[in-house]
Design a protein around this motif. Structure first.
Motif, PDB file in Angstrom:
ATOM      1  N   LYS A   4       4.013  51.986  46.488  1.00 35.87           N
ATOM      2  CA  LYS A   4       2.776  51.277  46.164  1.00 35.87           C
ATOM      3  C   LYS A   4       2.133  51.864  44.898  1.00 35.87           C
ATOM      4  CE  LYS A   4      -0.023  49.916  49.417  1.00 35.87           C
ATOM      5  NZ  LYS A   4      -1.065  49.909  50.495  1.00 35.87           N
ATOM      6  N   ALA A   5       2.144  53.187  44.782  1.00 31.09           N
ATOM      7  CA  ALA A   5       1.587  53.829  43.593  1.00 31.09           C
ATOM      8  C   ALA A   5       2.363  53.417  42.344  1.00 31.09           C
ATOM      9  CB  ALA A   5       1.609  55.344  43.761  1.00 31.09           C
ATOM     10  N   LEU A   6       3.676  53.337  42.457  1.00 29.86           N
ATOM     11  CA  LEU A   6       4.488  52.879  41.319  1.00 29.86           C
ATOM     12  C   LEU A   6       4.121  51.450  40.938  1.00 29.86           C
ATOM     13  CD1 LEU A   6       8.085  54.235  42.088  1.00 29.86           C
ATOM     14  CD2 LEU A   6       6.581  54.934  40.221  1.00 29.86           C
ATOM     15  N   ARG A   7       3.914  50.609  41.962  1.00 33.04           N
ATOM     16  CA  ARG A   7       3.554  49.215  41.691  1.00 33.04           C
ATOM     17  C   ARG A   7       2.196  49.131  40.971  1.00 33.04           C
ATOM     18  NH1 ARG A   7       4.839  47.443  46.292  1.00 33.04           N
ATOM     19  NH2 ARG A   7       6.839  46.520  45.728  1.00 33.04           N
ATOM     20  N   TYR A   8       1.252  49.919  41.407  1.00 30.84           N
ATOM     21  CA  TYR A   8      -0.062  49.945  40.751  1.00 30.84           C
ATOM     22  C   TYR A   8       0.057  50.444  39.310  1.00 30.84           C
ATOM     23  CZ  TYR A   8      -2.600  49.157  45.146  1.00 30.84           C
ATOM     24  OH  TYR A   8      -3.105  48.617  46.304  1.00 30.84           O
ATOM     25  N   SER A  22      -6.946  45.697  38.422  1.00 28.29           N
ATOM     26  CA  SER A  22      -7.627  45.630  39.723  1.00 28.29           C
ATOM     27  C   SER A  22      -7.759  44.191  40.194  1.00 28.29           C
ATOM     28  CB  SER A  22      -8.990  46.299  39.651  1.00 28.29           C
ATOM     29  OG  SER A  22      -9.867  45.584  38.800  1.00 28.29           O
ATOM     30  N   GLU A  23      -8.001  43.279  39.245  1.00 29.90           N
ATOM     31  CA  GLU A  23      -8.092  41.858  39.599  1.00 29.90           C
ATOM     32  C   GLU A  23      -6.745  41.328  40.072  1.00 29.90           C
ATOM     33  OE1 GLU A  23      -9.573  40.111  36.058  1.00 29.90           O
ATOM     34  OE2 GLU A  23     -11.670  40.709  36.402  1.00 29.90           O
ATOM     35  N   ARG A  24      -5.688  41.745  39.424  1.00 26.72           N
ATOM     36  CA  ARG A  24      -4.343  41.264  39.790  1.00 26.72           C
ATOM     37  C   ARG A  24      -3.899  41.843  41.143  1.00 26.72           C
ATOM     38  NH1 ARG A  24      -1.136  37.517  37.042  1.00 26.72           N
ATOM     39  NH2 ARG A  24       0.675  38.883  37.389  1.00 26.72           N
ATOM     40  N   LEU A  25      -4.299  43.079  41.398  1.00 26.69           N
ATOM     41  CA  LEU A  25      -3.858  43.750  42.622  1.00 26.69           C
ATOM     42  C   LEU A  25      -4.828  43.576  43.783  1.00 26.69           C
ATOM     43  CD1 LEU A  25      -2.664  47.066  40.941  1.00 26.69           C
ATOM     44  CD2 LEU A  25      -1.189  45.329  41.979  1.00 26.69           C
ATOM     45  N   PHE A  26      -6.008  42.998  43.492  1.00 24.50           N
ATOM     46  CA  PHE A  26      -7.041  42.782  44.520  1.00 24.50           C
ATOM     47  C   PHE A  26      -7.495  44.107  45.131  1.00 24.50           C
ATOM     48  CE2 PHE A  26      -4.415  38.940  44.433  1.00 24.50           C
ATOM     49  CZ  PHE A  26      -5.369  37.993  44.096  1.00 24.50           C
ATOM     50  N   VAL A  27      -7.654  45.111  44.297  1.00 24.13           N
ATOM     51  CA  VAL A  27      -8.178  46.400  44.732  1.00 24.13           C
ATOM     52  C   VAL A  27      -9.220  46.844  43.704  1.00 24.13           C
ATOM     53  CG1 VAL A  27      -6.060  47.087  45.919  1.00 24.13           C
ATOM     54  CG2 VAL A  27      -6.383  47.695  43.512  1.00 24.13           C
ATOM     55  N   THR A  28      -9.965  47.884  44.058  1.00 27.93           N
ATOM     56  CA  THR A  28     -10.980  48.390  43.127  1.00 27.93           C
ATOM     57  C   THR A  28     -10.338  49.283  42.069  1.00 27.93           C
ATOM     58  OG1 THR A  28     -11.430  50.346  44.460  1.00 27.93           O
ATOM     59  CG2 THR A  28     -12.685  48.345  44.981  1.00 27.93           C
ATOM     60  N   GLN A  29     -11.070  49.466  40.941  1.00 26.79           N
ATOM     61  CA  GLN A  29     -10.562  50.341  39.888  1.00 26.79           C
ATOM     62  C   GLN A  29     -10.408  51.786  40.367  1.00 26.79           C
ATOM     63  OE1 GLN A  29     -12.296  49.789  35.933  1.00 26.79           O
ATOM     64  NE2 GLN A  29     -13.021  47.737  36.547  1.00 26.79           N
TER      65      GLN A  29
END
Length: 296
Positions: A4-8, A22-29
């Motif tokens: 998951k970290a690699l994907r981010y 963050s918008e593409r991954l739907f997570v916060t910065q």
């Protein structure tokens, strides 16, 4: 290393912005920042240099980025292939069939290929004894073969069909007036029978011993038509399951039922402890559905 970290990390570099990533991954910065720090900690080197809102890759970051792209693409391909396998859009069925059995199930094999056209089918022709060995060694997944009466905990089985085995003798006056043969009547005849890897060969030997004699085996072969040709030359006896007998009638030989008949019981067997591929499961299900009264 966290996938998951690699994907981010890859998404961050592709987007060149924490906000867009963050918008593409739907997570916060902050979540992305935490993942990158964890990744750097696991690798032991910084992956990006930051200057305000700007950032760029370190040498280590460039290596990780390129390798991560390849790794993530491979994972996506793996998941796609596994999904195809689950839906039987691909796969491989390794099916063992004795030489005499195949033509009886040609229509069933054709139906399987119509339902699963992308599954590769490999058919291996062995006698019943060799088929069991191939299943034990993982060379084949499932087999159509002659079932034995004794229980074998190594194999699961599904009964399919049951046929009598008839004697094939020369078309001579010696045999023409006899409607049903006894095993005792064959005691002094040359036997042309199957090689020892065939279960039927063992059954024939057992029947002869039950009748009080050992067969005089003059020739063995895995080819039933060759055995019939030897009988056609004028002496001796061989044996054929009923479905094959119509192929030799009126061809210089006589087909005679046996008084103490043997049964050619056919079915599927597969190893109880080995993984059964999806393609093999589908074949077993197809055979079971074709014989709803059979029990595994």
């Amino acid at each position: 290393m966290d996938i998951k970290a690699l994907r981010y990390f890859v998404e961050l570099i592709k987007q060149k912005s924490f906000t867009k990533a963050s918008e593409r991954l739907f997570v916060t910065q902050p979540t992305i920042s935490k993942m990158i720090k964890n990744l750097e900690s696991s690798i032991g080197q910084p992956l990006i240099y930051r200057e305000g809102r700007r950032f760029w890759l370190t040498e280590a970051g460039e290596i990780v980025y390129q390798r991560a792209i390849t790794l993530l693409e491979s994972l996506e391909q793996m998941h796609a292939e596994l999904e195809d396998l689950e839906q039987l859009q691909r796969g491989h069925l390794r099916l063992g069939i004795p030489p005499m059995v195949g033509h009886l199930y040609a229509a069933l094999i054709r139906r399987y290929k119509q339902q699963y056209p992308n599954v590769e089918l490999t058919i291996v022709e062995y006698g019943g004894k060799r088929i069991k060995q191939a299943l034990m060694e993982g060379e084949i997944d499932v087999a159509l073969t002659m079932l034995e009466s004794q229980r074998d905990n190594d194999f699961s089985k599904l009964a399919l069909d049951n046929y009598p085995v008839h004697a094939i003798v020369p078309n001579t006056s010696k045999w023409r007036g006899i409607d049903v043969l006894t095993w005792e009547a064959l005691e002094h005849e040359p036997f042309y029978i199957y090689t020892k890897e065939f279960t039927l060969s063992e059954f024939i030997d057992q029947r002869c011993q039950q009748a009080g004699f050992r067969p005089q085996v003059s020739a063995r072969s895995s080819q039933w038509d060759f055995l019939v040709a030897l009988v056609k030359s004028g002496n001796g006896v061989t044996f054929l399951p009923q479905p094959l007998c119509h192929r030799v009638k009126d061809d210089g030989v006589l087909v005679k039922p046996m008084a103490q008949s043997m049964q050619w019981s056919l079915g599927l067997i597969w190893h109880t402890q080995r993984y059964i591929p999806k393609a093999a499961e589908a074949w077993i299900t197809l055979c079971r559905d074709a014989t709803p009264t059979s029990a595994a």
